[in-house]
Design an enzyme around this catalytic site. Structure first.
Site, PDB file in Angstrom:
ATOM      1  CB  THR A   1      -1.080   0.078   1.404  1.00  0.00           C
ATOM      2  OG1 THR A   1      -1.710  -1.173   0.985  1.00  0.00           O
ATOM      3  CG2 THR A   1      -1.786   1.337   1.260  1.00  0.00           C
ATOM      4  CG  PHE A   2       1.980   3.550   3.590  1.00  0.00           C
ATOM      5  CD1 PHE A   2       2.485   4.594   4.492  1.00  0.00           C
ATOM      6  CD2 PHE A   2       0.758   2.889   3.665  1.00  0.00           C
ATOM      7  CE1 PHE A   2       1.728   5.177   5.345  1.00  0.00           C
ATOM      8  CE2 PHE A   2       0.131   3.707   4.554  1.00  0.00           C
ATOM      9  CZ  PHE A   2       0.585   4.538   5.463  1.00  0.00           C
TER      10      PHE A   2
END
Length: 414
Positions: A84-85
């Site tokens: 995600t990040f």
């Protein structure tokens, strides 16, 4: 594992400070009907975390499907690792994780001994290897507003988005939409021209129930589709033209309790430090124990392959940044590697973080608006290119990166 990640997100983001003008969220119970001026287009970058391209084909997304029919859409390769990040930072910087410095959801840096970056970390030190597009926009006099996005609360030498909200998973999707519509109701001189919006609920459902068709996953997909439709309708009522860029950060694949690699069967846990486990493994040897740890992990393993940082295969585009762990292990898609198995992992679920070229890891892309021709499905491209598209639509002079506008040039209107 996933619950722990969510807890980290909530703990940090809820403690983050927000500017005073981010404190109000009007409730828009009635349709907006304010047509008072000729408005310039706004660019809205929307992330639907964990949205696979095939979700559009399941007959449950009438609003997204309508936008796709009027514009362009298709599969998009995430950057490695498909987490995600790292990929959210790629979308807004135009650089791969190896180049922008957010190399994992959890990571370490030798320049900060004893510190660990986690998903709630807002210290600029960890983020400032690359400048996100809202900071570039603000520097160029283009007002921006972020309704959640990883890193959007970080202070870049005193510069932040003009409007920003600290992440709060408890803030419902409809209230997120209401806040954006409120921004668009402002006078032109304080109305943002670049907006980001983040939906986490599809990813959450995918982790708990897996990506196969199912009632609970489809309910989450349909709910986000409905909110995007409501956002478009509210802005249409304002006569506010919008160039939508809708993307996911990664795909999702099925995981199960019978596909677990147990770290304690490879080496005693007191011999090394786990930086991150799950869908891949990041390991740092303890002082004076490097040779033994390398010997244990770099040997052949079923369903997992490990490398020293400098030997990670070049096709992954990962390993030149010193924040990449000393020993990195890529797990076979659908398997997980864990030191401790979380209590909730008792049935079929979903995961990501695997080889970004795997079909199940493909992300989703859609763009529609007055600047986009109806071009149908595009060939797959790399997600580093999204930055160039958003910059073009917003009128931002982009910072040099790893991507290109080339995939979109044939469908951009003059």
């Amino acid at each position: 594992m996933f619950k722990n990640l969510i807890s980290l997100i909530l703990a940090g983001f809820l403690l983050a400070g927000a500017p005073a003008l981010a404190a109000t969220t009007p409730e828009l119970d009635d349709p907006v009907s304010e047509k008072t001026e000729q408005r310039d287009p706004v660019t809205i970058l929307i992330s639907i975390d964990g949205f696979r391209p095939d979700y559009l084909e399941r007959g449950i997304t009438p609003n997204l499907s309508a936008l796709a029919a009027s514009g362009i859409y298709g599969p998009m390769r995430p950057s490695f690792p498909s987490k995600t990040f790292p990929n959210h930072w790629t979308l807004v910087t135009g650089k791969t994780p190896d180049h922008h410095g957010i190399v994992g959801n959890t990571m370490e840096d030798a320049a900060r001994p004893g510190e660990v970056f986690k998903m709630a970390t807002q210290d600029p030190f960890w983020w400032n290897q690359a400048e996100p597009i809202w900071i570039t926009a603000e520097k160029q006099g283009i007002r921006s507003a972020t309704m959640f996005w990883p890193g959007s609360e970080v202070d870049f030498n005193g510069v932040r988005p003009a409007d920003w909200w600290p992440f709060n998973q408890k803030l419902s999707n409809d209230r997120r939409i209401n806040a954006i519509v409120d921004w668009m109701r402002r006078p032109a001189d304080i109305r943002p021209r670049l907006v980001t919006l983040y939906f986490d609920t599809v990813d959450t459902a995918g982790h708990y129930y897996g990506p196969a068709p199912g009632e609970k996953l489809h309910a989450a997909i349909s709910a986000v589709d409905s909110e995007i439709g409501r956002l478009k309708q509210q802005l249409d009522n304002l006569d506010q033209p919008v160039n939508f860029v809708i993307a996911s950060d990664h795909g999702m694949t099925e995981t199960a309790p019978d596909r677990i690699i147990y770290l304690d069967q490879i080496m005693a846990r007191d011999q090394y430090r786990v930086v991150e486990d799950g869908n891949y493994l990041a390991v740092e040897p303890l002082e004076g124990n490097r040779d033994a740890v390398r010997a244990a992990f770099l040997q052949p393993h079923e369903h997992m392959q490990c490398w020293d940082r400098q030997n990670i295969p070049p096709e992954l585009g990962y390993g030149t940044n010193p924040r990449v762990p000393s020993i990195f292990c890529l797990v076979e898609t659908g398997w997980v590697v864990l030191q401790d198995v979380p209590e909730w992992m008792t049935g079929t679920g979903g995961g990501h973080g695997y080889d970004h070229r795997d079909p199940d890891m493909m992300a989703f892309f859609l763009s529609s608006g007055p600047a986009i021709r109806a071009g149908g499905q595009l060939p797959a491209f790399d997600n580093v290119d999204i930055y160039s598209l958003v910059a073009k639509l917003t009128g931002v002079n982009p910072v040099a990166g790893d991507g290109s506008l080339a995939p979109f040039e044939p469908v951009l209107k003059p």
